[in-house]
Scaffold this motif. Structure first.
Motif, PDB file in Angstrom:
ATOM      1  N   ARG A 122       1.075  -1.139   0.033  1.00  0.00           N
ATOM      2  CA  ARG A 122      -0.044  -0.137  -0.072  1.00  0.00           C
ATOM      3  C   ARG A 122       0.977   1.185   0.234  1.00  0.00           C
ATOM      4  O   ARG A 122       1.791   1.107   0.713  1.00  0.00           O
ATOM      5  CB  ARG A 122      -0.906   0.003   1.198  1.00  0.00           C
ATOM      6  CG  ARG A 122      -1.830  -1.211   1.591  1.00  0.00           C
ATOM      7  CD  ARG A 122      -2.308  -1.234   2.565  1.00  0.00           C
ATOM      8  NE  ARG A 122      -2.992  -2.511   2.955  1.00  0.00           N
ATOM      9  CZ  ARG A 122      -4.398  -2.805   2.508  1.00  0.00           C
ATOM     10  NH1 ARG A 122      -5.153  -1.852   1.977  1.00  0.00           N
ATOM     11  NH2 ARG A 122      -4.953  -3.871   2.770  1.00  0.00           N
ATOM     12  N   GLU A 124       0.308   3.961   1.729  1.00  0.00           N
ATOM     13  CA  GLU A 124      -0.027   4.329   2.856  1.00  0.00           C
ATOM     14  C   GLU A 124      -0.607   3.267   3.734  1.00  0.00           C
ATOM     15  O   GLU A 124      -1.301   2.399   3.207  1.00  0.00           O
ATOM     16  CB  GLU A 124      -0.929   5.776   3.110  1.00  0.00           C
ATOM     17  CG  GLU A 124      -2.201   5.601   2.545  1.00  0.00           C
ATOM     18  CD  GLU A 124      -2.773   6.993   2.240  1.00  0.00           C
ATOM     19  OE1 GLU A 124      -4.047   7.070   2.565  1.00  0.00           O
ATOM     20  OE2 GLU A 124      -2.019   7.912   1.915  1.00  0.00           O
ATOM     21  N   PRO A 125      -0.347   3.214   5.111  1.00  0.00           N
ATOM     22  CA  PRO A 125      -0.802   2.193   5.815  1.00  0.00           C
ATOM     23  C   PRO A 125      -2.301   1.622   5.682  1.00  0.00           C
ATOM     24  O   PRO A 125      -2.571   0.595   5.560  1.00  0.00           O
ATOM     25  CB  PRO A 125      -0.764   2.757   7.364  1.00  0.00           C
ATOM     26  CG  PRO A 125       0.343   4.014   7.220  1.00  0.00           C
ATOM     27  CD  PRO A 125       0.283   4.331   5.962  1.00  0.00           C
ATOM     28  N   GLY A 127      -4.184   2.633   2.909  1.00  0.00           N
ATOM     29  CA  GLY A 127      -4.711   2.946   1.739  1.00  0.00           C
ATOM     30  C   GLY A 127      -5.016   1.823   0.798  1.00  0.00           C
ATOM     31  O   GLY A 127      -4.920   0.773   1.053  1.00  0.00           O
TER      32      GLY A 127
END
Length: 378
Positions: A122, A124-125, A127
């Protein structure tokens, strides 16, 4: 890490995976086809953008047939209960906190098992998933290990059952009917119990040796060893037990280099090889001890011991299996672990062992040990 399809001439369409930047490795790329495990990568749309050679071998699917297809079509997997794996795990629509799947056994079409693990990449964590990276491993090596462990357990259980049954039977009988037996009968029963207890002790010692050999923790405590005297003690023991003295021929070439080895483990090697020649061979058992070239680099001399007999020998097609676990040859009996342990002991000393056909037609085992003189004596 970025992966994409390659359009360069001669490309197999698997893409290239940039290696982590590390020192002078900056800019080095790894071809996915060079990886030992199967690698399958799907993009944010679930389309396969990388399908390496190992994945093709494991799945029997050509990369050209997988690239550009949806992941669940290119790599159809089921769990052991027959459920479709990608529908069950839903990597793109599942929980946003998931980072992947741990390794587990899954089934390919046709029922072939593979070990599969996956990582969800991903931006972002929590996302959306940008890539799904799947690792595939063949289960054959693990299956061989599991079969070996199962065979070991079965062999140990079988070998323990007989002496323990005997020990239990005789001790229970003596305790229940002690007064009914004569002293000679009691002695015979106790001698049988003692011999069976020795069998159990030997088996446990073999299991400990195998554990240490497999884990590389077999310790060698080197001391000066008179190899000729050690062989002589074994011959004397057989003669005392009823073997004719003229069945053994010991030839020692002089002078021999000073040998530093573990005397107990050298005795174990000699005991096994001489016992095999006595029990399974015929005619004269010949033991030759000679100086030879050391098997260890940096040393000039070593000590070689050859044990041969005049029996039928070992079939040519079996010689490459002699030092494997559970090999027993044509005659059954024993655990089949002795020669495996012998090889482990010799190699722990830095030596080598071979098997062949003796001049008299029987089996010939030859092991060579480096002299291993301590540095302060060299």
């Amino acid at each position: 890490m970025s992966v994409g399809t390659s359009n360069t001439p001669g490309s197999r369409g698997t893409g290239r995976v940039p290696a982590p930047r590390h020192g002078d490795l900056t800019g080095l790329c790894i071809d996915p086809d060079e990886l030992p495990d199967g690698l399958v990568i799907a993009d944010e749309h679930g389309l396969v953008v990388c399908f390496n050679a190992a994945a093709a071998r494991i799945t029997a699917t050509a990369p050209a047939d997988a690239l550009g297809r949806r992941l669940e079509k290119a790599l159809p997997l089921e769990d052991l209960e027959g459920r479709r794996w990608w529908q069950l795990t839903d990597p793109y629509g599942g929980l946003a906190i998931r980072v992947g799947q741990p390794e587990r056994n899954l089934l390919l079409p046709g029922g072939r098992e593979v070990l599969v693990s996956a990582r969800y990449v991903r931006a972002e964590p929590t996302g959306p998933v940008r890539r799904v990276v799947v690792s595939l491993r063949d289960t054959e090596a693990r299956r061989r290990t599991e079969r070996s462990h199962a065979e070991l357990i079965a062999t140990v259980a079988h070998e323990l059952r007989s002496p323990l049954t005997s020990v239990k039977g005789f001790t229970a009988t003596l305790l229940a009917k002690w007064e009914r037996f004569t002293d000679d009968q009691k002695r015979l029963m106790l001698e049988t119990v003692d011999a069976d207890a020795d069998r159990v002790t030997r088996l446990i010692a073999e299991l400990l040796d195998i554990s240490r050999i497999d884990s590389g923790r077999l310790e060698v405590r080197r001391q000066p060893v008179d190899i000729g005297a050690a062989v002589g003690r074994h011959i004397q023991a057989y003669v005392a037990a009823g073997q004719p003295a003229d069945r053994f021929l010991l030839r020692v070439e002089q002078p021999l280099p000073a040998l530093w080895a573990d005397p107990d483990k050298v005795d174990q090697v000699l005991s096994n090889l001489i016992e095999n020649a006595v029990r399974h061979g015929e005619g004269t058992v010949t033991i030759d001890i000679t100086a030879t070239v050391s098997p260890r680099e940096g040393e000039d001399t070593g000590t070689s011991v050859t044990v041969s007999d005049e029996g039928p020998g070992i079939p040519e097609e079996s010689m490459n299996r002699v030092f494997t676990r559970f090999w027993r040859g044509s005659k059954r009996g024993g655990t089949g672990l002795g020669l495996y342990i012998v090889k482990g002991i010799v190699e722990a000393h830095g030596g080598t062992i071979t098997v062949g056909r003796a001049p008299g037609g029987g089996a010939e085992f030859r092991f060579t040990l480096p002299v291993s003189v301590p540095a302060y004596l060299a």
